[in-house]
Each structure stands twice: as C-alpha cells, then as structure tokens.
Design an enzyme around this catalytic site. Sequence first.
Site, PDB file in Angstrom:
ATOM      1  N   ALA A  10       4.168   9.371 -43.591  1.00 52.22           N
ATOM      2  CA  ALA A  10       3.591   8.175 -43.466  1.00 52.22           C
ATOM      3  C   ALA A  10       3.664   7.355 -42.361  1.00 52.22           C
ATOM      4  O   ALA A  10       3.331   6.129 -42.875  1.00 52.22           O
ATOM      5  CB  ALA A  10       3.458   7.555 -44.883  1.00 52.22           C
ATOM      6  N   ARG A  34      10.605  10.447 -41.404  1.00 51.39           N
ATOM      7  CA  ARG A  34      12.078  10.515 -40.739  1.00 51.39           C
ATOM      8  C   ARG A  34      12.341   9.140 -40.366  1.00 51.39           C
ATOM      9  O   ARG A  34      13.594   8.835 -40.186  1.00 51.39           O
ATOM     10  CB  ARG A  34      12.448  11.491 -39.574  1.00 51.39           C
ATOM     11  CG  ARG A  34      12.285  12.848 -40.044  1.00 51.39           C
ATOM     12  CD  ARG A  34      12.404  13.911 -39.054  1.00 51.39           C
ATOM     13  NE  ARG A  34      10.908  13.365 -38.426  1.00 51.39           N
ATOM     14  CZ  ARG A  34      10.465  14.226 -37.255  1.00 51.39           C
ATOM     15  NH1 ARG A  34      11.334  15.263 -36.701  1.00 51.39           N
ATOM     16  NH2 ARG A  34       9.413  14.134 -36.739  1.00 51.39           N
ATOM     17  N   ASP A  60      14.036  14.470 -44.061  1.00 50.75           N
ATOM     18  CA  ASP A  60      13.128  15.336 -43.031  1.00 50.75           C
ATOM     19  C   ASP A  60      12.625  16.466 -43.944  1.00 50.75           C
ATOM     20  O   ASP A  60      13.549  17.207 -44.502  1.00 50.75           O
ATOM     21  CB  ASP A  60      14.302  15.793 -42.056  1.00 50.75           C
ATOM     22  CG  ASP A  60      13.804  16.775 -40.935  1.00 50.75           C
ATOM     23  OD1 ASP A  60      12.807  17.549 -41.438  1.00 50.75           O
ATOM     24  OD2 ASP A  60      14.204  16.954 -39.773  1.00 50.75           O
ATOM     25  N   TYR A 153       1.213  27.263 -33.267  1.00 49.15           N
ATOM     26  CA  TYR A 153       0.453  26.029 -34.095  1.00 49.15           C
ATOM     27  C   TYR A 153      -0.361  26.460 -34.841  1.00 49.15           C
ATOM     28  O   TYR A 153      -0.511  26.208 -35.923  1.00 49.15           O
ATOM     29  CB  TYR A 153       0.368  24.870 -33.302  1.00 49.15           C
ATOM     30  CG  TYR A 153      -0.559  23.694 -33.884  1.00 49.15           C
ATOM     31  CD1 TYR A 153       0.402  23.008 -34.815  1.00 49.15           C
ATOM     32  CD2 TYR A 153      -1.962  23.643 -33.840  1.00 49.15           C
ATOM     33  CE1 TYR A 153      -0.231  21.947 -35.515  1.00 49.15           C
ATOM     34  CE2 TYR A 153      -2.518  22.486 -34.507  1.00 49.15           C
ATOM     35  CZ  TYR A 153      -1.624  21.536 -35.325  1.00 49.15           C
ATOM     36  OH  TYR A 153      -2.198  20.583 -36.055  1.00 49.15           O
ATOM     37  N   GLU A 189      -0.739   9.838 -33.071  1.00 48.02           N
ATOM     38  CA  GLU A 189       0.535  10.253 -32.303  1.00 48.02           C
ATOM     39  C   GLU A 189       0.583  11.812 -31.894  1.00 48.02           C
ATOM     40  O   GLU A 189       1.563  12.360 -31.514  1.00 48.02           O
ATOM     41  CB  GLU A 189       1.829   9.700 -32.637  1.00 48.02           C
ATOM     42  CG  GLU A 189       1.584   8.253 -32.645  1.00 48.02           C
ATOM     43  CD  GLU A 189       2.937   7.369 -33.201  1.00 48.02           C
ATOM     44  OE1 GLU A 189       3.946   8.338 -33.503  1.00 48.02           O
ATOM     45  OE2 GLU A 189       2.960   6.319 -33.796  1.00 48.02           O
ATOM     46  N   PHE A 190      -0.348  12.507 -32.664  1.00 52.19           N
ATOM     47  CA  PHE A 190       0.001  14.116 -32.523  1.00 52.19           C
ATOM     48  C   PHE A 190      -0.069  14.428 -31.182  1.00 52.19           C
ATOM     49  O   PHE A 190       0.770  15.481 -30.936  1.00 52.19           O
ATOM     50  CB  PHE A 190      -1.612  14.419 -33.082  1.00 52.19           C
ATOM     51  CG  PHE A 190      -1.756  15.873 -33.022  1.00 52.19           C
ATOM     52  CD1 PHE A 190      -1.070  16.873 -34.023  1.00 52.19           C
ATOM     53  CD2 PHE A 190      -2.450  16.542 -32.125  1.00 52.19           C
ATOM     54  CE1 PHE A 190      -0.920  18.107 -34.054  1.00 52.19           C
ATOM     55  CE2 PHE A 190      -2.432  17.920 -31.943  1.00 52.19           C
ATOM     56  CZ  PHE A 190      -1.872  18.936 -33.019  1.00 52.19           C
TER      57      PHE A 190
HETATM   58  P1  NDP Z   1       1.138  11.836 -36.141  1.00 55.30           P
HETATM   59  O1  NDP Z   1       2.102  12.330 -35.191  1.00 55.30           O
HETATM   60  O2  NDP Z   1       0.583  10.575 -35.878  1.00 55.30           O
HETATM   61  O3  NDP Z   1       2.134  11.755 -37.313  1.00 55.30           O
HETATM   62  C1  NDP Z   1       2.743  12.753 -38.012  1.00 55.30           C
HETATM   63  C2  NDP Z   1       3.430  12.514 -39.196  1.00 55.30           C
HETATM   64  O4  NDP Z   1       4.456  13.389 -39.858  1.00 55.30           O
HETATM   65  C3  NDP Z   1       4.665  11.271 -38.849  1.00 55.30           C
HETATM   66  O5  NDP Z   1       4.750  10.348 -39.787  1.00 55.30           O
HETATM   67  C4  NDP Z   1       5.818  12.014 -38.803  1.00 55.30           C
HETATM   68  O6  NDP Z   1       6.756  11.142 -39.268  1.00 55.30           O
HETATM   69  C5  NDP Z   1       5.730  13.319 -40.108  1.00 55.30           C
HETATM   70  N1  NDP Z   1       6.690  14.289 -39.647  1.00 55.30           N
HETATM   71  C6  NDP Z   1       6.694  15.104 -38.494  1.00 55.30           C
HETATM   72  N2  NDP Z   1       7.815  16.009 -38.697  1.00 55.30           N
HETATM   73  C7  NDP Z   1       8.342  15.393 -39.796  1.00 55.30           C
HETATM   74  C8  NDP Z   1       9.300  16.118 -40.727  1.00 55.30           C
HETATM   75  N3  NDP Z   1      10.266  16.988 -40.034  1.00 55.30           N
HETATM   76  N4  NDP Z   1      10.007  15.438 -41.787  1.00 55.30           N
HETATM   77  C9  NDP Z   1       9.313  14.506 -42.515  1.00 55.30           C
HETATM   78  N5  NDP Z   1       8.052  13.990 -41.752  1.00 55.30           N
HETATM   79  C10 NDP Z   1       7.683  14.503 -40.473  1.00 55.30           C
HETATM   80  O7  NDP Z   1       0.391  13.075 -36.516  1.00 55.30           O
HETATM   81  P2  NDP Z   1      -1.231  13.210 -37.263  1.00 55.30           P
HETATM   82  O8  NDP Z   1      -1.275  11.828 -38.312  1.00 55.30           O
HETATM   83  O9  NDP Z   1      -2.174  13.263 -36.489  1.00 55.30           O
HETATM   84  O10 NDP Z   1      -0.761  14.450 -38.042  1.00 55.30           O
HETATM   85  C11 NDP Z   1      -0.639  14.697 -39.501  1.00 55.30           C
HETATM   86  C12 NDP Z   1      -1.195  16.045 -39.848  1.00 55.30           C
HETATM   87  O11 NDP Z   1      -2.325  16.371 -39.449  1.00 55.30           O
HETATM   88  C13 NDP Z   1      -0.211  17.173 -39.250  1.00 55.30           C
HETATM   89  O12 NDP Z   1       0.221  17.946 -40.223  1.00 55.30           O
HETATM   90  C14 NDP Z   1      -1.005  17.654 -38.169  1.00 55.30           C
HETATM   91  O13 NDP Z   1      -0.759  18.954 -37.490  1.00 55.30           O
HETATM   92  C15 NDP Z   1      -2.508  17.511 -38.620  1.00 55.30           C
HETATM   93  N6  NDP Z   1      -3.563  17.295 -37.751  1.00 55.30           N
HETATM   94  C16 NDP Z   1      -3.757  16.442 -36.836  1.00 55.30           C
HETATM   95  C17 NDP Z   1      -4.984  16.639 -35.948  1.00 55.30           C
HETATM   96  C18 NDP Z   1      -4.966  15.852 -34.793  1.00 55.30           C
HETATM   97  O14 NDP Z   1      -5.760  15.958 -33.846  1.00 55.30           O
HETATM   98  N7  NDP Z   1      -4.298  14.366 -34.769  1.00 55.30           N
HETATM   99  C19 NDP Z   1      -5.849  17.475 -36.245  1.00 55.30           C
HETATM  100  C20 NDP Z   1      -5.464  18.354 -37.585  1.00 55.30           C
HETATM  101  C21 NDP Z   1      -4.647  18.381 -37.889  1.00 55.30           C
HETATM  102  P3  NDP Z   1       8.253  11.189 -38.806  1.00 55.30           P
HETATM  103  O15 NDP Z   1       8.366  11.287 -37.549  1.00 55.30           O
HETATM  104  O16 NDP Z   1       8.733   9.630 -38.928  1.00 55.30           O
HETATM  105  O17 NDP Z   1       9.309  11.858 -39.451  1.00 55.30           O
HETATM  106  C1  8X3 Z   2      -5.048  19.591 -34.169  1.00 48.37           C
HETATM  107  C2  8X3 Z   2      -6.220  20.055 -33.644  1.00 48.37           C
HETATM  108  O1  8X3 Z   2      -7.633  21.406 -31.775  1.00 48.37           O
HETATM  109  O2  8X3 Z   2      -5.174  20.390 -31.227  1.00 48.37           O
HETATM  110  O3  8X3 Z   2      -4.504  20.412 -35.406  1.00 48.37           O
HETATM  111  O4  8X3 Z   2      -5.413  22.039 -32.800  1.00 48.37           O
HETATM  112  S1  8X3 Z   2      -6.071  20.853 -32.247  1.00 48.37           S
END
Ligand code: NDP
Ligand code: 8X3
Length: 254
Positions: A10, A34, A60, A153, A189-190
């Site tokens: 979150a 984290r 984590d 991935y 931030e993905f």
């Molecule tokens: P962000 O990078 O913005 O957020 C990712 C979140 O995951 C952060 O809060 C991070 O928190 C947490 N996280 C990552 N690794 C860990 C860990 N080892 N332990 C605990 N928390 C962790 O990405 P999104 O919000 O875009 O991604 C959220 C989800 O959506 C992911 O599962 C991603 O694969 C999926 N997704 C994203 C897409 C996109 O295009 N953005 C599309 C499809 C799916 P912290 O670093 O503080 O631990």
């Molecule tokens: C994130 C979307 O298209 O980068 O899951 O795989 S994509």
Amino acid sequence: MGKILLVTGATAGFGEAIAHEFAANHYNIIITGRRKDRLDKLKSELEKKYGVEVLTLNFDVRKLDKVKKNLGSLPDKWQSIDVLVNNAGLASGLSSIQEGDTEDWEKMIDTNIKGLLYVTRTIAPLMIKNKKGHIFNIGSVAGKEVYANGNVYCATKHAVDALTKATRIDLLPYGIRVTGICPGMAETEFSIVRYHGDENKAKNVYKGIDALTAKDIAELVWFAASRPAHVNISDVVITPTQQATATNVVRRNA
Ligand code: NDP
Ligand code: 8X3
C-alpha cells in the site's frame, strides 16, 4: 469495529489508491509494505481524511516468518478481515530468457507467487473461522498472454491467475468470494521498478497513451467488493482504451 480491508503493497500505486477508496467507504484499513515512512504517512492521511482506523504492518511479503509474525497474530479487533487484496508485486527487468538476471527472477517469483501464497495461507483460515471474506488477487494481462522479454514476469502472473481459480474452488464451501483483477498498462511506480529506477525509460512506456490510473483499479476493486453477497465477480481484464492486448497498443502521434 466496522468492516476491515487488508491490502498488501500500500506504499504506492494500486495499493495506496485501494486503501483510499475503501477508507472513503468507511472501512478500517490494514496497510502493508516495506517502506515504513510511506506507511506512516498514508496512515495519518487516511485517519485525517476519512476518520477511519488504520493499522500499519511493515514487512517483506517474501519472508514467511515475517508474514506469520505480522499477520498470524493480529490484535483481536483487527482479526475480522472482510477483504484481502493481494496486491504487492513487481516486474524486475525486461530481458530475454537467455540474458535474464536470475536475481530479478528470484525477486519476481518470491514476491508475486510465494508472497501472495504466504499471505493467503495466513489470512484464509481467519476468513473461514469468521465465516466471511473476499480475496482479490492482482494479476495482469501478463497473466493472460506472454510477450517478448516478459518471460518470468508473465509466468508469475500466469501463476497468480491459476491460484485465483484454485483458491476460488478451495474456498467455495465457505462462501468466501475470490476475484482476479488483471490490469493492462497503468502508470504507477511499476515501470520505474521494472527498469531498476530509470525514470526516463519508464515514462516512455506510457508515451502517447492515456494509461490506466491507480484510481481506475481501486474503483474496480471497490465495485466488485460492494456487490451483494450472492454475487462473485470472478475475473476482470481492464486496459486503457488504447490497448487491446498486452502488445496491441495505438499511441497518439505514432
Ligand atoms: P507500484 O510499484 O506502484 O507498487 C507496488 C507495491 O508493491 C508497493 O507498495 C511496494 O511496496 C509493494 N511491494 C513490492 N515488493 C514487495 C515486497 N517484497 N514486500 C512487500 N511489499 C512489496 O506498482 P503497482 O501499484 O502498479 O503494482 C501493484 C500490483 O499490480 C503488482 O502486483 C503488479 O504486478 C500489478 N500490475 C501492475 C500493472 C501496471 O501497469 N502498473 C498492470 C498489471 C498488474 P514497498 O516497496 O514499500 O515494499
Ligand atoms: C503489468 C502490465 O503489460 O507491463 O502487469 O505486463 S504489463
């Protein structure tokens, strides 16, 4: 205590937006991640803006002992979780199978698959005991198709897709709802994480596209969670209008 949401990851993106969406709808919220500073900041924002209670858990998801320690012995009043969103996850790197970095692979497998499993294994028994619950797994279009250099991935998100279906079957006798949410391109931030901090490369991913926002995903999760008890939304793929598949994208000025 009113209704309770537990959302992993979150501190950014979808997880943060989901916490806001549910808090706006009067849920008390358990937020994890984290980055402790971000958890603390979000907690005070949610408390101030919506007047809800917030519990922060800083760990984590890859570490089973930490998952057990943080989620396995929640304070009594936080045990009655209504909604779990398994959101924490990442892509790390974008390389061919022959050139991929095995550390990136471990990170993705350990977070996206094993972390999600550890959290579900800890929370599902509570839901069974409480005779209520709704689990969301955040998958991806990468869990429906594969694309060049997405190998590991995509494999992790295919695993999430399989686990969503399997969890729905296993929890069926207990009336626990299970929903898969599979987004396409969303600007969070993905991509910065995927490109190991290279913000310029990350920006280019969304060039000429009105990408999904974290709020779009949060509203969808809320919609599914707020259906009447007899309705389970099983699986939703959501993309920008300019995206048809993982790789078919039409950009402005392209
Ligand atoms: P962000 O990078 O913005 O957020 C990712 C979140 O995951 C952060 O809060 C991070 O928190 C947490 N996280 C990552 N690794 C860990 C860990 N080892 N332990 C605990 N928390 C962790 O990405 P999104 O919000 O875009 O991604 C959220 C989800 O959506 C992911 O599962 C991603 O694969 C999926 N997704 C994203 C897409 C996109 O295009 N953005 C599309 C499809 C799916 P912290 O670093 O503080 O631990
Ligand atoms: C994130 C979307 O298209 O980068 O899951 O795989 S994509």
